[in-house]
Design a protein around this motif. Structure first.
Motif, mmCIF file in Angstrom:
data_model
loop_
_atom_site.group_PDB
_atom_site.id
_atom_site.type_symbol
_atom_site.label_atom_id
_atom_site.label_comp_id
_atom_site.label_asym_id
_atom_site.label_seq_id
_atom_site.Cartn_x
_atom_site.Cartn_y
_atom_site.Cartn_z
ATOM 1 N N SER A 46 70.364 57.317 95.563
ATOM 2 C CA SER A 46 71.071 56.665 94.452
ATOM 3 C C SER A 46 70.803 55.167 94.444
ATOM 4 O O SER A 46 70.526 54.580 93.392
ATOM 5 C CB SER A 46 72.585 56.899 94.559
ATOM 6 N N ALA A 47 70.881 54.549 95.611
ATOM 7 C CA ALA A 47 70.632 53.107 95.708
ATOM 8 C C ALA A 47 69.198 52.763 95.323
ATOM 9 O O ALA A 47 68.954 51.776 94.616
ATOM 10 C CB ALA A 47 70.932 52.622 97.126
ATOM 11 N N CYS A 110 72.188 62.281 89.674
ATOM 12 C CA CYS A 110 73.466 62.825 89.189
ATOM 13 C C CYS A 110 74.647 62.002 89.699
ATOM 14 O O CYS A 110 75.609 61.768 88.962
ATOM 15 C CB CYS A 110 73.613 64.291 89.616
ATOM 16 N N SER A 111 74.565 61.567 90.936
ATOM 17 C CA SER A 111 75.623 60.730 91.492
ATOM 18 C C SER A 111 75.725 59.409 90.722
ATOM 19 O O SER A 111 76.825 58.961 90.390
ATOM 20 C CB SER A 111 75.333 60.469 92.977
ATOM 21 N N LEU A 112 74.587 58.799 90.441
ATOM 22 C CA LEU A 112 74.586 57.564 89.647
ATOM 23 C C LEU A 112 75.163 57.798 88.260
ATOM 24 O O LEU A 112 75.951 56.978 87.764
ATOM 25 C CB LEU A 112 73.159 57.026 89.495
ATOM 26 N N ALA A 113 74.767 58.882 87.630
ATOM 27 C CA ALA A 113 75.268 59.192 86.284
ATOM 28 C C ALA A 113 76.779 59.350 86.308
ATOM 29 O O ALA A 113 77.476 58.879 85.406
ATOM 30 C CB ALA A 113 74.602 60.454 85.741
ATOM 31 N N ALA A 114 77.299 59.993 87.345
ATOM 32 C CA ALA A 114 78.745 60.189 87.451
ATOM 33 C C ALA A 114 79.462 58.859 87.594
ATOM 34 O O ALA A 114 80.508 58.645 86.975
ATOM 35 C CB ALA A 114 79.070 61.108 88.627
ATOM 36 N N THR A 115 78.905 57.945 88.384
ATOM 37 C CA THR A 115 79.552 56.639 88.539
ATOM 38 C C THR A 115 79.467 55.831 87.253
ATOM 39 O O THR A 115 80.392 55.094 86.929
ATOM 40 C CB THR A 115 78.980 55.829 89.719
#
Length: 127
Positions: A46-47, A110-115
């Protein structure tokens, strides 16, 4: 007209991210809760993606984050598929713990999109 096109492009990007989330993100993010090692790997991905989009894309400040993120995901999927990779969520936690780079990268997306969605909801008061 420009606002209409921008809205359509962002809507299309959000649809892409939503499909990706359904296909691999839900299971992948759930697996990160049970597997701290996977959570660390996904956080690193993600980073890296966040940095690529922030620094490595000329003019990125003028483009919605969802559009950039969806474009990145589409490019990654196209490249992986061209090499014979298939989008498939691992079947169990053991398989998640040994998932490949592309799978982990997409769960990171997906994690980035959620944040991004969480921040968007906070700004609009819908969350």
């Amino acid at each position: 007209m420009k606002d209409l096109v921008s809205s359509w492009v962002e809507s299309s990007a959000r649809s892409t991210l939503s499909r990706l989330h359904e296909q691999i993100g839900v299971a992948g993010l759930a697996a990160t809760v049970a597997l701290p090692g996977l959570a660390a790997v996904v956080d690193q991905h993600s980073a890296a993606v966040r940095d690529i989009l922030a620094v490595g894309v000329e003019g990125s400040a003028a483009v919605a984050g969802a559009v950039l993120l969806a474009g990145y995901a589409r490019g990654l999927l196209d490249e992986a598929r061209a090499k014979g990779w298939t989008l498939r969520a691992p079947a169990d936690l053991t398989a998640w713990s040994t998932s490949d780079w592309t799978t982990a990268r997409l769960v990171g997306v997906c994690s980035l999109a959620a944040t991004m969605d969480d921040r968007r909801a906070q700004r609009t008061g819908n969350g």
